[in-house]
Design an enzyme around this catalytic site. Structure first.
Site, PDB file in Angstrom:
ATOM      1  N   PRO A  31       0.779  -1.239   0.000  1.00  0.00           N
ATOM      2  CA  PRO A  31       0.000   0.000   0.000  1.00  0.00           C
ATOM      3  C   PRO A  31       0.809   1.287   0.000  1.00  0.00           C
ATOM      4  O   PRO A  31       0.227   2.362  -0.041  1.00  0.00           O
ATOM      5  CB  PRO A  31      -0.795  -0.114   1.305  1.00  0.00           C
ATOM      6  CG  PRO A  31       0.087  -0.923   2.170  1.00  0.00           C
ATOM      7  CD  PRO A  31       0.877  -1.845   1.308  1.00  0.00           C
ATOM      8  N   ASP A  76       0.887   1.402 -11.851  1.00  0.00           N
ATOM      9  CA  ASP A  76      -0.254   2.312 -11.796  1.00  0.00           C
ATOM     10  C   ASP A  76      -0.201   3.262 -10.616  1.00  0.00           C
ATOM     11  O   ASP A  76       0.778   3.320  -9.882  1.00  0.00           O
ATOM     12  CB  ASP A  76      -1.592   1.591 -11.971  1.00  0.00           C
ATOM     13  CG  ASP A  76      -1.731   0.385 -11.103  1.00  0.00           C
ATOM     14  OD1 ASP A  76      -1.195   0.424  -9.986  1.00  0.00           O
ATOM     15  OD2 ASP A  76      -2.358  -0.590 -11.551  1.00  0.00           O
ATOM     16  N   LYS A 125      -4.637   4.730 -13.106  1.00  0.00           N
ATOM     17  CA  LYS A 125      -6.063   5.004 -13.213  1.00  0.00           C
ATOM     18  C   LYS A 125      -6.452   5.830 -12.013  1.00  0.00           C
ATOM     19  O   LYS A 125      -6.197   5.446 -10.891  1.00  0.00           O
ATOM     20  CB  LYS A 125      -6.866   3.701 -13.130  1.00  0.00           C
ATOM     21  CG  LYS A 125      -6.698   2.811 -14.305  1.00  0.00           C
ATOM     22  CD  LYS A 125      -7.589   1.609 -14.093  1.00  0.00           C
ATOM     23  CE  LYS A 125      -6.949   0.370 -14.626  1.00  0.00           C
ATOM     24  NZ  LYS A 125      -7.578  -0.828 -14.132  1.00  0.00           N
ATOM     25  N   GLY A 164      -0.583  -1.645  -6.915  1.00  0.00           N
ATOM     26  CA  GLY A 164      -0.716  -1.335  -5.493  1.00  0.00           C
ATOM     27  C   GLY A 164      -1.344  -2.498  -4.736  1.00  0.00           C
ATOM     28  O   GLY A 164      -2.183  -3.224  -5.264  1.00  0.00           O
ATOM     29  N   GLY A 165      -0.907  -2.689  -3.496  1.00  0.00           N
ATOM     30  CA  GLY A 165      -1.505  -3.727  -2.651  1.00  0.00           C
ATOM     31  C   GLY A 165      -1.246  -5.108  -3.207  1.00  0.00           C
ATOM     32  O   GLY A 165      -0.119  -5.444  -3.566  1.00  0.00           O
ATOM     33  N   ASP A 166      -2.291  -5.898  -3.301  1.00  0.00           N
ATOM     34  CA  ASP A 166      -2.207  -7.245  -3.863  1.00  0.00           C
ATOM     35  C   ASP A 166      -2.956  -7.246  -5.192  1.00  0.00           C
ATOM     36  O   ASP A 166      -4.113  -6.823  -5.239  1.00  0.00           O
ATOM     37  CB  ASP A 166      -2.864  -8.238  -2.886  1.00  0.00           C
ATOM     38  CG  ASP A 166      -2.712  -9.662  -3.375  1.00  0.00           C
ATOM     39  OD1 ASP A 166      -2.078 -10.448  -2.676  1.00  0.00           O
ATOM     40  OD2 ASP A 166      -3.226  -9.989  -4.472  1.00  0.00           O
ATOM     41  N   ILE A 216      -6.515  -8.726  -5.281  1.00  0.00           N
ATOM     42  CA  ILE A 216      -7.585  -8.201  -4.418  1.00  0.00           C
ATOM     43  C   ILE A 216      -7.990  -6.830  -4.960  1.00  0.00           C
ATOM     44  O   ILE A 216      -7.243  -5.844  -4.831  1.00  0.00           O
ATOM     45  CB  ILE A 216      -7.140  -8.128  -2.943  1.00  0.00           C
ATOM     46  CG1 ILE A 216      -6.840  -9.557  -2.467  1.00  0.00           C
ATOM     47  CG2 ILE A 216      -8.226  -7.471  -2.071  1.00  0.00           C
ATOM     48  CD1 ILE A 216      -6.483  -9.701  -1.026  1.00  0.00           C
ATOM     49  N   THR A 263      -2.074  -6.426   1.088  1.00  0.00           N
ATOM     50  CA  THR A 263      -3.261  -5.677   0.666  1.00  0.00           C
ATOM     51  C   THR A 263      -3.592  -4.558   1.662  1.00  0.00           C
ATOM     52  O   THR A 263      -3.212  -4.612   2.839  1.00  0.00           O
ATOM     53  CB  THR A 263      -4.444  -6.644   0.469  1.00  0.00           C
ATOM     54  OG1 THR A 263      -5.498  -5.939  -0.179  1.00  0.00           O
ATOM     55  CG2 THR A 263      -4.942  -7.221   1.792  1.00  0.00           C
ATOM     56  N   MET A 311     -12.341   1.349  -1.905  1.00  0.00           N
ATOM     57  CA  MET A 311     -12.995   2.288  -2.835  1.00  0.00           C
ATOM     58  C   MET A 311     -14.356   2.724  -2.283  1.00  0.00           C
ATOM     59  O   MET A 311     -15.313   2.876  -3.032  1.00  0.00           O
ATOM     60  CB  MET A 311     -13.184   1.627  -4.219  1.00  0.00           C
ATOM     61  CG  MET A 311     -11.882   1.213  -4.865  1.00  0.00           C
ATOM     62  SD  MET A 311     -12.095   0.154  -6.303  1.00  0.00           S
ATOM     63  CE  MET A 311     -12.323  -1.455  -5.557  1.00  0.00           C
ATOM     64  N   GLY A 365      -2.811   5.159   3.878  1.00  0.00           N
ATOM     65  CA  GLY A 365      -2.314   4.202   4.867  1.00  0.00           C
ATOM     66  C   GLY A 365      -0.874   3.787   4.619  1.00  0.00           C
ATOM     67  O   GLY A 365      -0.474   3.576   3.479  1.00  0.00           O
TER      68      GLY A 365
HETATM   69  N1  SAH Z   1      -5.164  -4.121  -4.982  1.00  0.00           N
HETATM   70  C1  SAH Z   1      -5.239  -3.131  -3.938  1.00  0.00           C
HETATM   71  C2  SAH Z   1      -6.600  -2.465  -3.908  1.00  0.00           C
HETATM   72  C3  SAH Z   1      -6.929  -1.655  -5.132  1.00  0.00           C
HETATM   73  S1  SAH Z   1      -8.517  -0.902  -5.021  1.00  0.00           S
HETATM   74  C4  SAH Z   1      -4.910  -3.760  -2.599  1.00  0.00           C
HETATM   75  O1  SAH Z   1      -4.814  -4.984  -2.510  1.00  0.00           O
HETATM   76  O2  SAH Z   1      -4.732  -3.019  -1.638  1.00  0.00           O
HETATM   77  C5  SAH Z   1      -8.086   0.719  -4.480  1.00  0.00           C
HETATM   78  C6  SAH Z   1      -8.557   0.940  -3.062  1.00  0.00           C
HETATM   79  O3  SAH Z   1      -7.667   0.315  -2.140  1.00  0.00           O
HETATM   80  C7  SAH Z   1      -8.565   2.389  -2.649  1.00  0.00           C
HETATM   81  O4  SAH Z   1      -9.745   3.032  -3.079  1.00  0.00           O
HETATM   82  C8  SAH Z   1      -8.524   2.268  -1.147  1.00  0.00           C
HETATM   83  O5  SAH Z   1      -9.783   1.935  -0.632  1.00  0.00           O
HETATM   84  C9  SAH Z   1      -7.604   1.074  -0.957  1.00  0.00           C
HETATM   85  N2  SAH Z   1      -6.202   1.479  -0.733  1.00  0.00           N
HETATM   86  C10 SAH Z   1      -5.143   1.092  -1.442  1.00  0.00           C
HETATM   87  N3  SAH Z   1      -4.004   1.631  -0.947  1.00  0.00           N
HETATM   88  C11 SAH Z   1      -4.379   2.380   0.115  1.00  0.00           C
HETATM   89  C12 SAH Z   1      -3.679   3.186   1.041  1.00  0.00           C
HETATM   90  N4  SAH Z   1      -2.348   3.341   1.000  1.00  0.00           N
HETATM   91  N5  SAH Z   1      -4.399   3.814   2.008  1.00  0.00           N
HETATM   92  C13 SAH Z   1      -5.722   3.675   2.087  1.00  0.00           C
HETATM   93  N6  SAH Z   1      -6.442   2.922   1.231  1.00  0.00           N
HETATM   94  C14 SAH Z   1      -5.781   2.281   0.259  1.00  0.00           C
END
Ligand code: SAH
Length: 270
Positions: A15, A38, A60, A91-93, A96, A121, A174, A203
């Site tokens: 994140p 992205d 995006k 970003g994240g996983d 997910i 994630t 989201m 976060g």
């Molecule tokens: N694949 C990502 C999620 C993508 S959807 C994952 O696994 O984390 C995008 C949403 O993820 C954002 O709208 C928010 O709700 C959340 N998100 C991702 N990174 C974040 C961060 N650093 N702080 C807060 N919310 C985050």
């Protein structure tokens, strides 16, 4: 179809905090020929990309797509014709709410090898950095990860009855734009208006902010604090731990042992 000798690595970047990259993600970033990334890939992580590696931004932002999903799929296939080590950094996983599986299916259909590197994630990382455990014995026995994304003109189509459970922690990705709807539907489905609720903005980054509230008040408090995307919404009794377990925002800049928790320095060749 001739098999390409490219390998597309679908890599989760976590994140934001670069310390949350997996070693495998870090290694692949260092060895890549080209990196397709992205918007949610943080600047600190982008700084880890060695000079000379081709970088392609396909970010995006909600509403204003830079490149649409079909174009991204096509780009990966096109790159696989000339580059060997392609890193698709998300970003994240990626699996997910990241559309990583759509990209993987497209690659399979085009006979291109892929590998998958999970990332941390937002639900795990943002809750942890906000001092909120997702489960706690006697408080929350399960967690739901839910998308709060809906088209501007359509209401969210979720099974509200099944979500309104006081023993379950609800984590909305989201969810910022649909917060008023979440509040209304969950209360109507029977979740107490007093249920603790939080929004975590940016976060794990230096700029992280927490809005600690209740289900009833969260939309108002989020507006008052001007919480912006990306933000994760957490609803459930575990949010009550946020004050006691707030290790991140109170982390002194320099701890006694000399470790600066929030300001570690990263260099590509570290
Ligand atoms: N694949 C990502 C999620 C993508 S959807 C994952 O696994 O984390 C995008 C949403 O993820 C954002 O709208 C928010 O709700 C959340 N998100 C991702 N990174 C974040 C961060 N650093 N702080 C807060 N919310 C985050």
């Amino acid at each position: 179809m001739l098999k390409s000798n490219a390998l597309v690595s679908l890599v989760g970047a976590g994140p934001g905090d670069p310390d949350l990259l997996t070693l495998k993600a870090y290694r692949l970033i260092q060895q890549a020929d080209v990196i397709v990334y992205d918007r949610l890939v943080s600047e600190e992580i982008r700084e880890l990309i060695p000079h000379g590696v081709k970088k392609i931004y396909v970010g995006k932002a909600s509403g204003k797509h830079h490149m649409n999903q079909d174009e991204i799929n096509e780009l990966l296939v096109k790159l696989a014709k000339k580059d060997r080590k392609i890193v698709r950094l998300k970003g994240g996983d990626p699996f997910i709410f990241g559309r990583g599986s759509e990209e993987a299916s497209y690659l399979v259909k085009h006979n291109i090898d892929f590998e998958y590197v999970p990332g941390i994630t937002a639900a795990s990382a943002c809750s942890a950095y906000a001092g909120i455990p997702l489960t706690h014995r006697g408080v929350a026995s399960s967690v739901r990860l839910i998308t709060g994304h809906c088209r501007a003109d359509k209401p969210l189509d979720l099974n509200w009855k099944s979500l309104a459970d006081k023993d379950t922690t609800l984590v909305f990705y989201m969810g910022l734009a649909s917060l008023a709807q979440l509040r209304e539907q969950l209360i109507e489905a029977g979740l107490s208006a007093d249920t603790p609720a939080a929004a975590v903005e940016n976060g794990t980054k230096h700029s992280q902010r927490r809005c600690l509230s209740t289900l009833d008040q969260l939309p108002t408090d989020v507006l008052d604090m001007s919480i912006n995307s990306p933000a994760l919404i957490i609803i459930g009794n575990v949010v009550n731990f946020a004050e006691e377990l707030d290790w991140f925002s109170t982390a002194t800049d320099v701890l006694e042992e000399g470790i600066d928790v929030k300001n570690r320095q990263y260099t590509a060749d570290a």
